[in-house]
Design a protein around this motif. Structure first.
Motif, PDB file in Angstrom:
ATOM      1  N   PRO A 136      22.172  31.669  43.288  1.00  0.00           N
ATOM      2  CA  PRO A 136      21.373  30.591  42.687  1.00  0.00           C
ATOM      3  C   PRO A 136      20.626  31.052  41.447  1.00  0.00           C
ATOM      4  O   PRO A 136      20.234  32.222  41.329  1.00  0.00           O
ATOM      5  CB  PRO A 136      20.392  30.213  43.806  1.00  0.00           C
ATOM      6  N   ALA A 137      20.419  30.130  40.526  1.00  0.00           N
ATOM      7  CA  ALA A 137      19.722  30.450  39.279  1.00  0.00           C
ATOM      8  C   ALA A 137      18.272  30.849  39.517  1.00  0.00           C
ATOM      9  O   ALA A 137      17.636  31.452  38.639  1.00  0.00           O
ATOM     10  CB  ALA A 137      19.786  29.265  38.326  1.00  0.00           C
ATOM     11  N   THR A 138      17.745  30.531  40.699  1.00  0.00           N
ATOM     12  CA  THR A 138      16.366  30.914  41.013  1.00  0.00           C
ATOM     13  C   THR A 138      16.222  32.402  41.277  1.00  0.00           C
ATOM     14  O   THR A 138      15.107  32.927  41.321  1.00  0.00           O
ATOM     15  CB  THR A 138      15.851  30.147  42.244  1.00  0.00           C
ATOM     16  N   VAL A 139      17.340  33.081  41.493  1.00  0.00           N
ATOM     17  CA  VAL A 139      17.308  34.523  41.748  1.00  0.00           C
ATOM     18  C   VAL A 139      17.404  35.263  40.416  1.00  0.00           C
ATOM     19  O   VAL A 139      18.350  35.084  39.662  1.00  0.00           O
ATOM     20  CB  VAL A 139      18.438  34.955  42.694  1.00  0.00           C
ATOM     21  N   LYS A 140      16.419  36.087  40.119  1.00  0.00           N
ATOM     22  CA  LYS A 140      16.352  36.845  38.871  1.00  0.00           C
ATOM     23  C   LYS A 140      16.431  38.337  39.176  1.00  0.00           C
ATOM     24  O   LYS A 140      16.477  38.751  40.343  1.00  0.00           O
ATOM     25  CB  LYS A 140      15.049  36.533  38.131  1.00  0.00           C
ATOM     26  N   SER A 141      16.412  39.143  38.122  1.00  0.00           N
ATOM     27  CA  SER A 141      16.439  40.596  38.320  1.00  0.00           C
ATOM     28  C   SER A 141      15.493  41.277  37.351  1.00  0.00           C
ATOM     29  O   SER A 141      15.162  40.754  36.286  1.00  0.00           O
ATOM     30  CB  SER A 141      17.852  41.146  38.133  1.00  0.00           C
ATOM     31  N   THR A 142      15.050  42.462  37.744  1.00  0.00           N
ATOM     32  CA  THR A 142      14.154  43.253  36.909  1.00  0.00           C
ATOM     33  C   THR A 142      14.385  44.730  37.211  1.00  0.00           C
ATOM     34  O   THR A 142      15.162  45.067  38.103  1.00  0.00           O
ATOM     35  CB  THR A 142      12.682  42.867  37.181  1.00  0.00           C
ATOM     36  N   GLN A 143      13.730  45.587  36.472  1.00  0.00           N
ATOM     37  CA  GLN A 143      13.793  47.020  36.734  1.00  0.00           C
ATOM     38  C   GLN A 143      12.401  47.495  37.136  1.00  0.00           C
ATOM     39  O   GLN A 143      11.401  47.024  36.596  1.00  0.00           O
ATOM     40  CB  GLN A 143      14.267  47.784  35.502  1.00  0.00           C
ATOM     41  N   ILE A 144      12.358  48.392  38.109  1.00  0.00           N
ATOM     42  CA  ILE A 144      11.080  48.979  38.506  1.00  0.00           C
ATOM     43  C   ILE A 144      10.886  50.291  37.750  1.00  0.00           C
ATOM     44  O   ILE A 144      11.779  50.751  37.033  1.00  0.00           O
ATOM     45  CB  ILE A 144      11.012  49.217  40.024  1.00  0.00           C
ATOM     46  N   SER A 145       9.735  50.909  37.943  1.00  0.00           N
ATOM     47  CA  SER A 145       9.452  52.188  37.292  1.00  0.00           C
ATOM     48  C   SER A 145       8.789  53.134  38.282  1.00  0.00           C
ATOM     49  O   SER A 145       8.463  52.760  39.407  1.00  0.00           O
ATOM     50  CB  SER A 145       8.533  51.979  36.082  1.00  0.00           C
TER      51      SER A 145
END
Length: 384
Positions: free
Chosen positions: A282-291
């Motif tokens: 679904p378009a509601t699911v996004k992604s990012t990177q942690i640090s």
């Protein structure tokens, strides 16, 4: 790990990787080196189904169309479950000067095979694109490893349940405990996204000098540095999906995200972005990177076995895959990172990498260290 022009300019973009015969899955009925005037290049993949599809549906047919008289045969060892057997077979074939059963290999063990002198040496005189790929990326593959694509692991999250995702590993670990059952990762031996999460937790406690040694070679004595990390992972069992259920493979994690059974998980950048694009996620699911630290990522390598009877055809295929048209295919079809410089891609794809962050790709462990990591995870993490 900084990777310039292409591999190094991609992590933030996606945020906005044998058993010959009965145990492997072949994409064609053809076997051996071809018949008559047809020259068959046998490509062996140790990985996931998205890479099999890339070769069987895209790269292979494009090569055959551009080179009449050539055929590409694709065989898959899903999740690299038989890598040890593959390495043993390859080693034996070189020692005995026999056909290893494949002409090009695409798998995580390629740098290890290169170190063991099991692959045909590759340099810019044979693979012209190597002159355009960062020297540290080429060096990491050894003398026989040929970088041809890349990816990284990202943190996927459902914005309906997670309006503000964790920014650091500590934040993520705290979120998991505060939201029981809403996070999981696949067992590390079944796929790299889970393996990256495990390695990242372990790295929280591993001294920098020890980790450096563990990324370029094998030193079992350094594995005691993992003890605290494995204890942390074991302590997460009550908070993981269904109190300790770890899916088998990268795709099963994506499936849990897609149907809303979990709200957060580590995912491969290419698989995730493709799933979003085709509507599987679904378009509601996004992604990012942690640090502190980030998840791992980097290049995928091809290798040509030293005793392949079709080295010329294999070199022809590898050079073809490194051309801008096929590199663009990798970007468009599996959301992979290109190996060559971005400015050689079509303009619309160059724009995709305009705001890329070069600091978010972190090298994983050496192949033999990863094998031990997988076994130790099985022993130390699952269960009560």
């Amino acid at each position: 790990m900084k990777l310039r022009p292409a591999f190094g300019a991609v992590a933030a973009v996606v945020a906005a990787t044998l058993a010959l015969g009965g145990c492997a899955k072949s994409s064609t009925a053809a076997q051996g080196g071809g018949a008559g005037d047809v020259k068959t290049v046998r490509v062996f993949i140790s990985g996931d189904t998205n890479i099999q599809k890339l070769w069987a549906n895209d790269l292979g047919p494009a090569f055959e169309k551009a080179n009449p008289g050539y055929k590409v045969q694709v065989t898959l060892d899903l999740h690299g479950e038989h890598d040890a057997q593959t390495m043993a077979k390859l080693s034996a074939s070189v020692a005995q000067k026999k056909d290893p059963g494949f002409d090009v290999v695409d798998g995580g063990f390629v740098p290890k095979a290169s170190t063991a002198n099991l692959l045909e040496p590759a340099d810019s005189s044979k693979i012209s694109a190597l002159a355009d790929i960062p020297a540290d990326v080429v060096k990491a593959g050894g003398t026989g490893g040929i970088p041809y694509r890349g990816s990284s692991v990202l943190l996927a999250y459902d914005t309906k349940a997670v309006p503000a995702p964790p920014k650091t590993l500590d934040d993520l670990l705290a979120w998991i405990k505060a939201h029981p059952g809403k996070f999981t990762y696949n067992s590390p031996k079944s796929g790299g996204s889970g393996g990256s999460f495990v390695a990242t937790v372990l790295d929280k406690y591993v001294p920098a000098d020890a980790r450096q040694k563990m990324t370029v070679g094998y030193d079992k004595g350094l594995e005691s540095n993992w003890d605290q990390g494995f204890a942390t992972l074991h302590g997460l069992n009550p908070y993981v999906y269904q109190k300790g259920v770890y899916p088998n493979g990268n795709q099963q994690v994506l499936d849990l995200l897609a149907n809303g059974q979990i709200s957060m998980a580590p995912v491969w950048s290419d698989m995730f972005t493709t799933a979003v694009a085709n509507g599987a996620i679904p378009a509601t699911v996004k992604s990012t990177q942690i640090s502190d630290p980030s998840f791992t990522g980097g290049a995928a390598y091809l290798g040509i076995p030293a005793n392949s009877p079709s080295k010329d055809a294999a070199l022809k295929l590898v050079n073809f895959v490194e051309q801008p048209e096929q590199q663009a295919m990798i970007v468009k079809d599996i959301s992979g990172y290109p190996a060559i410089s971005i400015d050689k891609l079509p303009q619309e794809l160059q724009a995709k990498f305009a705001n890329a962050d070069t600091n978010n790709l972190r090298k994983g462990y050496f192949d033999s260290m990863t094998k031990d990591l997988n076994q130790l995870w099985d022993q130390k993490v699952p269960g009560k």
